[in-house]
Design an enzyme around this catalytic site. Structure first.
Site, PDB file in Angstrom:
ATOM      1  N   LYS A 118      35.937  44.711  42.925  1.00 54.10           N
ATOM      2  CA  LYS A 118      37.105  45.571  42.665  1.00 54.10           C
ATOM      3  C   LYS A 118      37.856  45.160  41.401  1.00 54.10           C
ATOM      4  O   LYS A 118      39.042  45.406  41.253  1.00 54.10           O
ATOM      5  CB  LYS A 118      38.061  45.584  43.858  1.00 54.10           C
ATOM      6  CG  LYS A 118      37.441  45.978  45.182  1.00 54.10           C
ATOM      7  CD  LYS A 118      36.595  47.252  45.066  1.00 54.10           C
ATOM      8  CE  LYS A 118      37.408  48.481  44.676  1.00 54.10           C
ATOM      9  NZ  LYS A 118      36.545  49.685  44.496  1.00 54.10           N
ATOM     10  N   LYS A 130      36.250  55.880  42.821  1.00 56.55           N
ATOM     11  CA  LYS A 130      36.990  54.997  41.927  1.00 56.55           C
ATOM     12  C   LYS A 130      38.383  55.569  41.660  1.00 56.55           C
ATOM     13  O   LYS A 130      38.573  56.779  41.609  1.00 56.55           O
ATOM     14  CB  LYS A 130      36.236  54.811  40.609  1.00 56.55           C
ATOM     15  CG  LYS A 130      34.787  54.361  40.773  1.00 56.55           C
ATOM     16  CD  LYS A 130      34.694  53.016  41.482  1.00 56.55           C
ATOM     17  CE  LYS A 130      33.255  52.573  41.638  1.00 56.55           C
ATOM     18  NZ  LYS A 130      33.138  51.285  42.352  1.00 56.55           N
TER      19      LYS A 130
END
Length: 315
Positions: free
Chosen positions: A72, A278
């Protein structure tokens, strides 16, 4: 060309000596050498030519660069942006060779099979964000190639924790499975739950120390993930220089998509954005809890800055 390919194969199948840089005991070193020999046995010349040489002169080869993390932190965005460069050949999926035992036992031939076909002038690259926080990975990568160039992309540790939770939360929602609120993970007995895995992954200095046992700092380029989101081109320019690539990616390759709220890519007139997974909005977190998170990371961040000789604009 035939001579070049034969030379490349001989380099791959030649047994590798364990370099002297890491400070590890002789028993561990002997074990490491044994594992490496077993891996190399599985990379035969016959199989290599049969499976990895293409008629157009391209071939599959071990990566010269790996994006090692962090989860991440923006690894997918970084890989997609670097793929704009004609001298980059990137594996599409996360390979998990060095951190998953079942994959690692398959040997280097299996690893090569996961790589894309590339030409001699291209850099083969893969990305697996879990590598950065996996204790066994640095030594394994080092034993394969001590000259490996590594890319590490990091974000504000607190933001990374929230993004980590968000990904798992949405994965459960897609499967129609309930998932606890982030407060239930962050708080334990009225205090910050420092055993939460997402928090541990953001203790960058601990994991970086492990990598620096095997690779000097000039072999690890740290990409500022927060800056990559806000203004990607300068960060990509730095990566091009680190990888000794000719400057091929331009500011015109990036455009801000107001609908999605982040930069997308433009290549030869074709526009594309990252997957819809995303850039998801993070959960709303109580301000006092966020402050606890920022306070907790203050000292670890300071240690990390001292370790890499560089500061980042984190809380």
């Amino acid at each position: 060309m035939a001579a070049f390919l034969l030379g490349a194969v001989l380099l791959i199948v030649q047994p590798q000596m364990v370099p002297s840089r890491p400070a590890i005991n002789s028993k561990a070193e002997t074990s490491s050498q044994s594992v490496q020999r077993e891996l190399l046995k599985k990379t035969s010349q016959k199989n290599y030519f049969k499976e990895n040489i293409h008629s157009n002169g391209s071939c599959r080869q071990l990566p010269q660069t790996i994006i090692i993390g962090v989860r991440k932190g923006g690894t997918r965005a970084l890989l997609e942006m670097l793929s704009l460069h004609p001298d980059i050949a990137a594996a599409e999926s996360e390979v998990h060779f060095f951190d998953w035992e079942d994959h690692y036992r398959n040997g280097l031939q299996w690893y090569i099979n996961q790589m894309p076909f590339s030409y001699p002038h291209q850099i083969t690259m893969e990305k697996t964000p879990a590598y950065f926080t996996s204790p066994k990975v640095p030594e394994r990568v080092y034993n394969m190639n001590q000259s490996m160039r590594l890319l590490l992309i990091l974000r504000d540790p607190s933001e990374r924790v929230l993004s980590d939770y968000t990904q798992v939360f949405y994965n459960h929602m897609q499967k129609h499975k309930p998932y606890p609120s982030i407060e239930q993970f962050l708080i334990k007995d009225g205090e910050l739950n420092v055993d939460y895995k997402a928090i541990n992954r953001s203790l960058y200095y601990i994991h970086m120390q492990n990598w620096l046992k095997y690779f000097p700092l000039d072999r690890i380029h740290i990409v500022d993930g927060d800056k990559l989101i806000k203004d990607p081109f300068p960060e990509i320019e730095k990566v091009e220089r680190f990888l000794k690539l000719s400057p091929q990616i331009n500011a015109s390759n990036f455009y801000f998509n107001k609908t999605k709220g982040f930069y997308c890519l433009r290549d030869s007139g074709r526009e594309r954005c990252l997957h819809e997974s995303k850039g998801r909005a993070h959960p709303q977190v109580d301000t006092r809890l966020l402050e606890k998170l920022h306070e907790y990371f203050h000292e670890p961040n300071k240690k990390f800055f001292e370790l890499v000789g560089r500061t980042f604009d984190w809380h």
